[in-house]
Design a protein around this motif. Sequence first.
Motif, short mmCIF file in Angstrom:
data_model
loop_
_atom_site.label_atom_id
_atom_site.label_comp_id
_atom_site.label_asym_id
_atom_site.label_seq_id
_atom_site.Cartn_x
_atom_site.Cartn_y
_atom_site.Cartn_z
N ALA A 126 17.82 17.28 -8.92
CA ALA A 126 16.90 16.36 -9.33
C ALA A 126 16.48 15.50 -8.32
N PRO A 127 17.42 15.11 -7.46
CA PRO A 127 17.06 14.09 -6.41
C PRO A 127 16.24 14.89 -5.22
N LEU A 128 16.61 16.26 -5.01
CA LEU A 128 15.81 16.77 -3.95
C LEU A 128 14.42 16.63 -3.99
N GLN A 129 13.80 16.64 -5.43
CA GLN A 129 12.27 16.70 -5.32
C GLN A 129 12.05 15.57 -6.17
N ASN A 130 12.87 14.43 -6.39
CA ASN A 130 12.68 13.22 -7.11
C ASN A 130 11.84 13.50 -8.53
N ILE A 131 12.51 14.40 -9.12
CA ILE A 131 11.69 15.01 -10.39
C ILE A 131 10.99 13.70 -11.25
N GLY A 132 9.99 14.09 -11.88
CA GLY A 132 9.20 13.27 -12.48
C GLY A 132 8.29 13.86 -13.52
N ALA A 133 8.17 13.17 -14.65
CA ALA A 133 7.23 13.66 -16.07
C ALA A 133 7.03 12.58 -16.81
N TYR A 134 5.90 12.67 -17.56
CA TYR A 134 5.46 11.67 -18.48
C TYR A 134 5.74 10.12 -18.26
N GLY A 135 5.35 9.83 -16.96
CA GLY A 135 5.21 8.47 -16.67
C GLY A 135 6.58 7.88 -16.08
N ALA A 136 7.55 8.81 -15.55
CA ALA A 136 8.88 8.28 -15.18
C ALA A 136 9.45 9.24 -13.97
#
Length: 342
Positions: A126-136
């Motif tokens: 998750a931190p490798l690509q700073n996962i993101g979706a739906y405003g977070a």
Amino acid sequence: MASAPVLEHDVSLRPYNTFGLEVKARLFARFSSVDELRALLALPEVQQSEKLVLGGGSNLLFTKDFEGVVLKNEIRGLEIISQDDASALVRAGAGESWHGLVQYALDQELSGIENLSLIPGTVGAAPLQNIGAYGAELKDTFEQLEALETATGELRTFSAAECGFGYRESVFKGALKNQFIVTGVLLRLHRQARPNVRYGDIQTTLQDMGVAGEPTPRNISEAVSSIRRSKLPDPAQIGNAGSFFKNPEISQARFDELKSQYPALPGYPVPGGVKVPAAWLIEQCGWKGLRRGPHGVHDRQALVLVNHGGAQGQDIRDLAYEIIASVREKFGVELHPEVNIM
Ligand code: EPU
């Protein structure tokens, strides 16, 4: 005591990549603790080989067999390590599934990652690509991570600032690429719900669900899961790695120019310019729902390339490059892959 490391030869990676591609790793091993990882890294065969650490294999496109050693991170553990009235510090082993961590947080009545429900992959990725979706994004709740330096076997911690998070970016994709193996992640989650319903579809989905008043984290998780299920293919059914491309950022001037030519072009202001949805550009080029035998472009989200079964990684890569070229030609905008092409 860590158990003795087991190195397997010529292992099929098909169960370990969400594209479902049939490729092999010359060497393969699992580790479920830092000690086991250290023992593996001490093996001469491992030291001499290119290393690929796998979490859920959900952001990878294999175009050929991997000639090095695949190290599968299976470090488990979910716990609250400290808390006060306002927040709890949650520690998760890097090999835990990300959605498992989201469910754990919901069970503990903690808020902050419910918008990131159902993202495939592991906590460590998750931190490798700073996962993101739906405003977070992950970085909104991230406190620190623990990682082992491959060259020295030393464990060290990284604060959010040290991780250099950006849009689908971190220092581990840049300056420190392939130098550290994430072993654990610490998140600061809130005891008081902080509903984040900025993303329009969440509000309409909550209404459809009959949620009136302030939504709970669980309501939001259900809304996000329902949106994801309606738009994104489930990797257990159709091979894919989520968004194949990043949404490009262009200058305001370039955006204004394109907008006068294509009035329907969506865009979101970001520092230094405008972010435009790659899916829109790709759809306008006529790719959405394209099928070339076993591979193609998802029919409900043009950003997602799919393997309907039996596709070759090179064909998916070639399709990606064709898409990039066509978007460049029509809009003069350069798309960049989000997935790691191996
Ligand atoms: N759109 C199209 N055609 C499509 C899909 C979308 O024109 O086929 C346009 C629409 O204008 C829509 C806009 O694109 O309003 C945005 O679409 P969506 O909300 O589906 O999000 P996205 O920008 O395409 C990003 C992330 C997703 C994340 C969603 C929701 C990236 C690269 N992708 O997609 O992340 O789930 O937002 O927040 O930033 C992933 O990274 O693997 C991923 C799935």
